[in-house]
Design an enzyme around this catalytic site. Structure first.
Site, PDB file in Angstrom:
ATOM      1  N   LYS A 197       0.804  14.335   1.602  1.00  0.00           N
ATOM      2  CA  LYS A 197      -0.555  14.658   1.145  1.00  0.00           C
ATOM      3  C   LYS A 197      -0.739  16.164   0.928  1.00  0.00           C
ATOM      4  CE  LYS A 197      -2.586  10.669   3.620  1.00  0.00           C
ATOM      5  NZ  LYS A 197      -3.241   9.843   2.581  1.00  0.00           N
ATOM      6  N   THR A 228      -8.569   6.820  -1.681  1.00  0.00           N
ATOM      7  CA  THR A 228      -9.904   6.261  -1.891  1.00  0.00           C
ATOM      8  C   THR A 228     -10.978   7.313  -1.644  1.00  0.00           C
ATOM      9  OG1 THR A 228      -9.670   5.358   0.336  1.00  0.00           O
ATOM     10  CG2 THR A 228      -9.427   3.822  -1.487  1.00  0.00           C
ATOM     11  N   LYS A 286     -14.861   8.548  -3.315  1.00  0.00           N
ATOM     12  CA  LYS A 286     -16.068   8.874  -2.551  1.00  0.00           C
ATOM     13  C   LYS A 286     -16.620  10.229  -2.960  1.00  0.00           C
ATOM     14  CE  LYS A 286     -14.060   6.138   1.106  1.00  0.00           C
ATOM     15  NZ  LYS A 286     -13.168   6.133   2.277  1.00  0.00           N
ATOM     16  N   LYS A 308      -8.416  14.041   5.290  1.00  0.00           N
ATOM     17  CA  LYS A 308      -7.602  12.826   5.255  1.00  0.00           C
ATOM     18  C   LYS A 308      -6.549  12.968   6.340  1.00  0.00           C
ATOM     19  CE  LYS A 308      -6.670  13.918   0.836  1.00  0.00           C
ATOM     20  NZ  LYS A 308      -6.631  12.945  -0.243  1.00  0.00           N
ATOM     21  N   ARG A 309      -5.793  11.893   6.613  1.00  0.00           N
ATOM     22  CA  ARG A 309      -4.717  12.036   7.579  1.00  0.00           C
ATOM     23  C   ARG A 309      -3.798  13.189   7.189  1.00  0.00           C
ATOM     24  NH1 ARG A 309      -4.309   8.179  11.876  1.00  0.00           N
ATOM     25  NH2 ARG A 309      -2.340   9.244  12.240  1.00  0.00           N
ATOM     26  N   HIS A 322       0.801  -1.231   0.000  1.00  0.00           N
ATOM     27  CA  HIS A 322       0.000   0.000   0.000  1.00  0.00           C
ATOM     28  C   HIS A 322       0.829   1.274   0.000  1.00  0.00           C
ATOM     29  CE1 HIS A 322      -3.968  -1.874   0.968  1.00  0.00           C
ATOM     30  NE2 HIS A 322      -3.199  -2.789   1.532  1.00  0.00           N
TER      31      HIS A 322
HETATM   32  C1  Z57 Z   1      -2.363   3.556   4.823  1.00  0.00           C
HETATM   33  O1  Z57 Z   1      -3.520   4.133   5.173  1.00  0.00           O
HETATM   34  C2  Z57 Z   1      -2.022   3.410   3.482  1.00  0.00           C
HETATM   35  C3  Z57 Z   1      -0.850   2.799   3.159  1.00  0.00           C
HETATM   36  C4  Z57 Z   1      -0.010   2.325   4.146  1.00  0.00           C
HETATM   37  O2  Z57 Z   1       1.136   1.710   3.841  1.00  0.00           O
HETATM   38  C5  Z57 Z   1      -0.361   2.475   5.479  1.00  0.00           C
HETATM   39 BR1  Z57 Z   1       0.746   1.836   6.802  1.00  0.00          BR
HETATM   40  C6  Z57 Z   1      -1.528   3.090   5.825  1.00  0.00           C
HETATM   41  C7  Z57 Z   1      -2.989   3.876   2.443  1.00  0.00           C
HETATM   42  C8  Z57 Z   1      -2.348   4.632   1.291  1.00  0.00           C
HETATM   43  O3  Z57 Z   1      -1.620   5.724   1.772  1.00  0.00           O
HETATM   44  C9  Z57 Z   1      -3.452   5.106   0.340  1.00  0.00           C
HETATM   45  O4  Z57 Z   1      -2.910   5.730  -0.792  1.00  0.00           O
HETATM   46  C10 Z57 Z   1      -4.299   3.922  -0.098  1.00  0.00           C
HETATM   47  O5  Z57 Z   1      -5.425   4.378  -0.823  1.00  0.00           O
HETATM   48  C11 Z57 Z   1      -4.779   3.132   1.094  1.00  0.00           C
HETATM   49  O6  Z57 Z   1      -3.695   2.756   1.922  1.00  0.00           O
HETATM   50  C12 Z57 Z   1      -5.521   1.869   0.688  1.00  0.00           C
HETATM   51  O7  Z57 Z   1      -4.804   1.134  -0.242  1.00  0.00           O
END
Ligand code: Z57
Length: 841
Positions: free
Chosen positions: A573, A678, A682, A567-568, A374
């Site tokens: 970001k 994501t 939405k 978002k976080r 991810h």
């Molecule tokens: C997290 O929320 C995501 C990736 C990570 O490696 C960790 Br730890 C936490 C997120 C990504 O930053 C997003 O870009 C992605 O949409 C989401 O994971 C789901 O795939």
């Protein structure tokens, strides 16, 4: 099994087994019964919380009936199952979702009205289940929803944290963290005290040859902690399938808890042992996209992996099949590297406990696991120090070394002249101390590795995992672009829009087949339809404005353009780019004449998101946003033209209010850093426009909805490396407009300028790693284009409808079907018969 039970007993069970309510009166009867008996409350002291509890218990009963049947059906069908291992499940609230899924929300609404309550108020009583940080955890929740809706036999496995992600308050512009104790009343979980696993830590490894000359490995004298299962029902939409999410809770093992100590008066140390065990599942680590290598976190990971694997193996062994059939019955998906120890644990179970040969076991292991990556951010890639693992999991370290040895030997055979390659792909990093690279272990132990959007999946193949593409060939690596559940993110969050869509395309079928949204396109010129579409957006903005009024105490104009970034908080970001853009806009307004100001489009800039408690720079960004808001919002020169709002404690239930209310939302990460995103999906699904970089899933959203329907800006991913290089070695100058913004901050316009020094120097002096300056011009220009476009409301609504009509691809249903076909090799269970039985009764 069933035939072993005598006929008369079966009859009695059948006669009295509950059927579940369907009418308003039946619902009321169930709810009141629960309020008066289960909760021991009466009409005279039934507040909204009690009404929520009674309603939840009534719906829970209904779910349990389908849940039990689903589990029986799945056991009986004896098909392959998927297990989704995730340290995070960001579920949000369950009641609204349950009501919609069983199709009885209106029944509940009328019933609650009879009892004197508004359903919205009752729904709002529920505490979010916030067992996650952000995107990764919410993705897992959307996946559970899709797996149930599509009738896959699939279980989630996670940890039952006593404390979820902290609650955020803002005091004097600073984030303050409040613990999120959420288990006081949680009707959605079922303790299974009969389902437990003893998990071992520490100790040492004893190797010897037994009487028959066989090598025996035993891991002994460790500390034992018990994992107890808590099950959460996961209902699908419009289907009898209710899947299971199993969360493990830690407690001192009954064998371990020291009664001897207790009896001899050593209460304190006995209780300390007990608490140490309970600490394992006490709290969710609040970091998103960051790993910090803490021992307790490793304990959490092993505790959860071991409990889950033993549970899965136990279930498999009941089937009496041969071990060689394991991966025909079991698929396990690793949500990021957090569950990588599951690979090692399965190998240990097969070799040490079940006596299989190494190679036979390893074939089973690698055909069972799939790994989803991810992120490419280096600070998020997990590494655990060898001494730490050696101490906590001595046998696992041996197994990791053996896996590595065998892997490196095979690489050496195929690439005999490439010595450097061996060092690069080794699971062990030869640093001081040595480190175990979890992603490499996950790749080697899995049969498929996937990224979460096209660009991201390409990037992992060409950057962080490129050597593994060389070793395994490209086919081991694949892409599954993320998706979201349209049930929660359209139907539940935006019921009016969902209803309007259904009225146009003839049914609610689009909630199960999102590509049907394309039937909206013929209506893009339908005047009446467009009017209703715009009215719904406006009503959603009014609702958010009310939320702002009650939580922040000031009003914003719902006619203004709502510009939202939630978002976080993370430097990649780039909330800092957004707030610098806001300051730039503020300065422009200040310098205008009253006539010029009249031509402007009023704007409300909304921010929301949590910073990891130890992420100082992210907290500084929050601080700046709040201070800018304090100044701008009370400046009489500005009035309605600009408002800056920081919404506290952004979470799933707040997202359900915020997302439907946006005109434009910001997805502005430095190109190449956001794996997918994501929330972008939405927002567009709810008729909002996007300002974004060519990053993550923005690229595929653009391809689907068309370039004319999205506001793109900024540098491309392929240029990022050169730009960064140039910052250090070229004749680098910060963008002059951005310099003016910095001067404005440095003058103390937003209070203590020293507080924001690091934010500025990171860009001016320390290389601007996230390319804020490089993208600033393009960003501001694009914001101006947005203002222009917004003035033509008719064209704007056309864009909005067209975009929604083309969002079919981004459902998590499509995504789960792709995983099922290309990675898990599983098929949905046939529930036609069950549906028929239900329709008849
Ligand atoms: C997290 O929320 C995501 C990736 C990570 O490696 C960790 Br730890 C936490 C997120 C990504 O930053 C997003 O870009 C992605 O949409 C989401 O994971 C789901 O795939």
């Amino acid at each position: 099994v069933e035939s072993s039970i005598p006929e008369h007993m079966r009859e009695a069970w059948k006669k009295f087994s509950p059927k579940g309510f369907t009418t308003k009166d039946e619902f009321e009867s169930e709810a009141v019964k629960h309020i008066e008996t289960t909760l021991a409350r009466s009409l005279f002291n039934c507040d909204e919380l009690a009404a929520y509890s009674g309603t939840a218990l009534a719906f829970r009963d209904r779910l349990i009936i389908d849940w039990n049947k689903t589990q029986q059906r799945q056991s009986f069908a004896d098909q392959k199952r998927l297990y989704y291992l995730s340290l995070e499940f960001l579920m949000g609230r369950a009641l609204d979702n349950a009501m919609l899924n069983v199709g009885l929300k209106n029944v509940a609404k009328d019933g609650l009205a009879d009892l004197g309550f508004r359903i919205e108020d009752i729904i709002a009583q529920e505490h979010d289940a916030a067992l996650g940080n952000g995107g990764l955890g919410r993705l897992a929740a959307c996946f559970l929803d899709s797996m149930a809706t599509l009738n896959y036999a699939a279980w989630g496995y996670g940890l039952r944290y006593r404390y979820g992600i902290f609650k955020q308050e803002i005091q004097d512009g600073y984030q303050v963290e409040i613990p999120d104790y959420w288990l006081d009343f949680n009707p959605w979980e079922f303790p299974r005290h009969d389902v437990s696993v003893d998990v071992q830590f520490y100790g040492w490894v004893n190797k010897y040859t037994n009487d028959e000359g066989k090598q025996i490995v035993s891991w002994q004298d460790g500390e034992i902690v018990t994992a107890t299962a808590y099950d959460v029902p996961v209902p699908g939409y419009g289907t009898p399938t209710v899947n299971n999410l199993r969360l493990w809770s830690s407690k001192a093992s009954s064998g371990e808890f020291d009664f001897a100590k207790f009896n001899s008066g050593e209460y304190e140390s006995a209780v300390a042992d007990e608490q140490r065990a309970e600490t394992i599942s006490a709290v969710l680590y609040p970091n998103d996209n960051l790993e910090r290598g803490k021992e307790l976190r490793l304990k959490q990971q092993y505790f959860w992996c071991a409990a889950s694997l033993h549970d899965i193996v136990r279930r498999f062994k009941k089937s009496k099949r041969k071990w060689s059939e394991f991966s025909d019955q079991v698929a396990i998906q690793l949500n990021d590297t957090h569950p990588t120890l599951a690979i090692v644990e399965l190998q240990r179970i097969l070799v040490d406990m079940e006596g299989l040969g190494w190679d036979e076991a390893w074939t089973i292991v690698t055909s069972t696991f799939g790994y989803t990556n991810h992120t490419v951010l280096p600070e998020a890639l997990e590494k655990w120090s060898v001494p730490l693992i050696q101490n906590l999991l001595p046998r696992h370290l041996q197994i990791i070394y053996e896996i590595n040895l065998q892997f490196l030997q095979s690489v050496e055979k195929r690439f005999p002249k490439d010595r450097d390659l061996l060092g690069r792909v080794s699971i062990i990093e030869e640093s001081q101390p040595k480190m175990v690279r979890m992603a490499y272990l996950a790749i080697i132990g899995s049969h498929k590795v996937n990224g979460v959007a096209e660009l991201h999946s390409d990037l992992i193949k060409t950057t962080i995992f490129k050597d593994f593409v060389k070793v395994y060939g490209p086919d081991k690596f694949t892409n599954v672009t993320n998706g979201i559940t349209p049930r929660r993110w359209l139907h539940q969050a935006n019921p009016r829009l969902s209803e309007l869509i259904a009225s146009k395309i003839g049914s609610y079928e689009f909630l199960k087949d999102l590509t049907l949204l394309n039937k909206l396109e013929p209506f893009v010129d339908d005047k009446e339809f467009k009017k209703e579409w715009a009215e719904i957006k406006y009503a959603n903005k009014v609702r958010l404005a009310q939320h702002i009024q009650t939580t922040k105490g000031y009003s914003v104009n719902p006619k203004a353009l709502f510009d939202i970034q939630v978002k976080r908080i993370h430097e990649y970001k780039r909330q800092q780019l957004n707030i610098f853009g806001v300051i730039h806009r503020y300065m422009a307004i200040k310098s205008m004449s009253p006539e010029e100001r009249k031509k402007l489009v009023p704007r409300v800039s909304v921010f929301g998101g949590k910073a990891a408690p130890g992420y100082w720079m992210a907290k500084t960004i929050i601080h700046l946003i709040n201070k800018v808001g304090e100044v701008v919002n009370k400046d009489p020169d500005v009035g309605d033209l600009l408002k800056v709002v920081f919404l506290e404690d952004y979470n799933v239930s707040k997202a359900e209010i915020i997302v439907p209310a946006s005109d434009i939302s910001e997805h502005i990460s430095t190109a190449g850093t956001e794996a997918s995103g994501t929330s972008n999906m939405k927002f567009v699904l709810n008729g909002g426009m996007i300002i974004g970089t060519l990053d993550g899933a923005n690229i595929e959203i653009t391809r689907e909805i068309g370039e004319q329907n999205i506001f793109l800006f900024g540098n491309l991913s392929e240029d990022v490396e050169d730009l960064r290089h140039h910052h250090f070695y070229g004749d680098y100058k910060v963008n002059p407009e951005l310099v003016k913004v910095f001067d404005c901050i440095k003058k103390g316009t937003f209070g203590d300028e020293g507080a924001f020094g690091a934010l500025i120097s990171g860009i001016v002096e320390h290389g601007d790693y996230y390319l804020v300056s490089d993208d600033f011009n393009s960003y501001c220009q694009t914001q101006d284009l947005i203002d222009e476009a917004y003035k033509d409301q008719d064209a704007w609504v056309t864009k909005s409808i067209t975009s929604v009509a083309r969002m079919g691809f981004f459902t998590s249903d499509r995504c789960i079907n792709e995983y099922a076909d290309t990675i898990w090799n599983i098929e949905p269970l046939d529930v036609a018969e069950e549906k028929e039985v239900r329709a008849r009764t």
